[in-house]
Design an enzyme around this catalytic site. Sequence first.
Site, PDB file in Angstrom:
ATOM      1  N   HIS A 165       0.836  -1.225   0.000  1.00  0.00           N
ATOM      2  CA  HIS A 165       0.000   0.000   0.000  1.00  0.00           C
ATOM      3  C   HIS A 165       0.865   1.267   0.000  1.00  0.00           C
ATOM      4  CE1 HIS A 165      -3.343  -2.727   1.155  1.00  0.00           C
ATOM      5  NE2 HIS A 165      -2.408  -3.280   1.914  1.00  0.00           N
ATOM      6  N   SER A 286      15.435  22.073 -15.202  1.00  0.00           N
ATOM      7  CA  SER A 286      14.283  22.908 -15.504  1.00  0.00           C
ATOM      8  C   SER A 286      14.791  24.249 -15.999  1.00  0.00           C
ATOM      9  CB  SER A 286      13.446  23.096 -14.240  1.00  0.00           C
ATOM     10  OG  SER A 286      12.652  24.264 -14.364  1.00  0.00           O
ATOM     11  N   LYS A 292      16.046  22.013  -9.890  1.00  0.00           N
ATOM     12  CA  LYS A 292      15.425  20.771 -10.353  1.00  0.00           C
ATOM     13  C   LYS A 292      16.380  19.832 -11.098  1.00  0.00           C
ATOM     14  CE  LYS A 292      11.608  19.726 -10.237  1.00  0.00           C
ATOM     15  NZ  LYS A 292      10.459  20.231 -11.019  1.00  0.00           N
ATOM     16  N   GLU A 299      10.335   8.739 -16.584  1.00  0.00           N
ATOM     17  CA  GLU A 299       9.005   9.327 -16.829  1.00  0.00           C
ATOM     18  C   GLU A 299       8.538   9.055 -18.254  1.00  0.00           C
ATOM     19  OE1 GLU A 299       8.187  13.426 -14.914  1.00  0.00           O
ATOM     20  OE2 GLU A 299      10.359  13.275 -15.091  1.00  0.00           O
TER      21      GLU A 299
END
Length: 466
Positions: A165, A286, A292, A299
């Site tokens: 979970h 970024s 970043k 991804e």
Amino acid sequence: MSSIPSDQASNQQWGGRFSEGTDAFVQAFTASVSFDKRMYAEDIAGSIAHATMLNTQKILNDDDFAAIKAGLMQIKAQIEAGQFEWSIELEDVHMNIEARLTANIGIAGKRLHTGRSRNDQVATDIRLWLRATLDLIDGQLKRLQEGIIELAQREYTTIMPGFTHLQVAQPVTFGHHLMAWFEMLKRDRARFSDCRARLNFCPLGAAALAGTSYPIDRFLTASLLDFSGPTANSLDSVSDRDFAIEFAASASILSMHLSRFSEELVLWATPAFDFIDLPDRFCTGSSIMPQKKNPDVPELVRGKTGRVFGHLMALLTLMKSQPLAYNKDNQEDKEPIFDIADTILGCLRAFADMIPAISSKKENMYTRAKLGFATATDLADYLVRKGLAFRDAHEVVGKAVKLGVDTKRDLADMDLAELQSFSQLITEDVFEYLTLEGSVAARDHFGGTAPKQVQAALKIAREYLS
Ligand code: ARG
């Protein structure tokens, strides 16, 4: 280069029956050469095998056969040198090559299509193409498995929280977690290998749908192209695209696996988890936020899953309700197959390069496992060994965890008297079981997370790969 004769009034391949040429838009709409030219090598190999069989069977004489073979080899060289002009007027890869052959060698070129149809030709080409591509995919899957083994070998004693979970459940070793990925890929390879074995039969000789009246030898053609044998029913030969669906289904399951690996990498790389360091070369920055470092590769791999699933649905729908035998619908099988292959080969390559370059942040993994009461089950098991029923032990430990939550301490940080206030069965030896090291080492059976078992799993994995 000599130009291909073109008949304005009607198509040269079937002009006899027609009284007007194909509408220009229809010609472009129905053409497949823009994408099926990718199968030129398979088309030529299939034609040479077919011509060899015709010659062996005395359907094609030696001179015509020699001219056809040399002509096809020359066309292959021209295509590879970028000197072949593809024409949409000639619809597809098959007619482009055949028309060029006839333009180059004359009447012998027109004899190649004896006892054959584009229907069995295209069914053969796509199987040959997919068979070769499945071998490339298997090579990349193996590379990725090797990368996983390399990382798991470095990390077989590293302790991290195991999750259910997405909540801390029990401590596991990082190597053990990685070897779970290895198992998924093992099944993927087996699925692709099944797909390869089932598609490896040769449709040539089925001709348009019913076979041919020439005394052909389908077993010879099949063996010349390294197929296991000829397909058994001429109607099924030209209409079957099960292999395309099986390929898409296997690729979908693989993509689903890669998306799961990706998701874990993305999570582990966030400052919130901070379990791993992805090498900079697999990340991007970024343009606005200087701090970043984005995990673009996982991804994107996660995102590519969508198109693979989509192609599976497209292929299932393509075949749904199609009557026997060949229908033009089947031309729509190629773009999904090609795109799936390109997509998964790219994803696998990126992953195989990236995985062994990952480094773990062992301290963070360890701390996080400790904070989550990951050894609570070990305390319950300890009480069971001392005679308590598991459900009662569960209750006792639940109360101890509640105290830990309230006072912000792990079970191992409590003193003996405190623990004994929950159960008199607890004695000094309990602390051996409450450590993370003790917990993982105790799961010492086949398939368990103990470092010793991960080493055993790595040994089996290396044998499987060799
Ligand atoms: N371009 C066609 C395909 O991809 C080749 C077979 C065409 N056969 C036919 N009878 N129209 O399926």
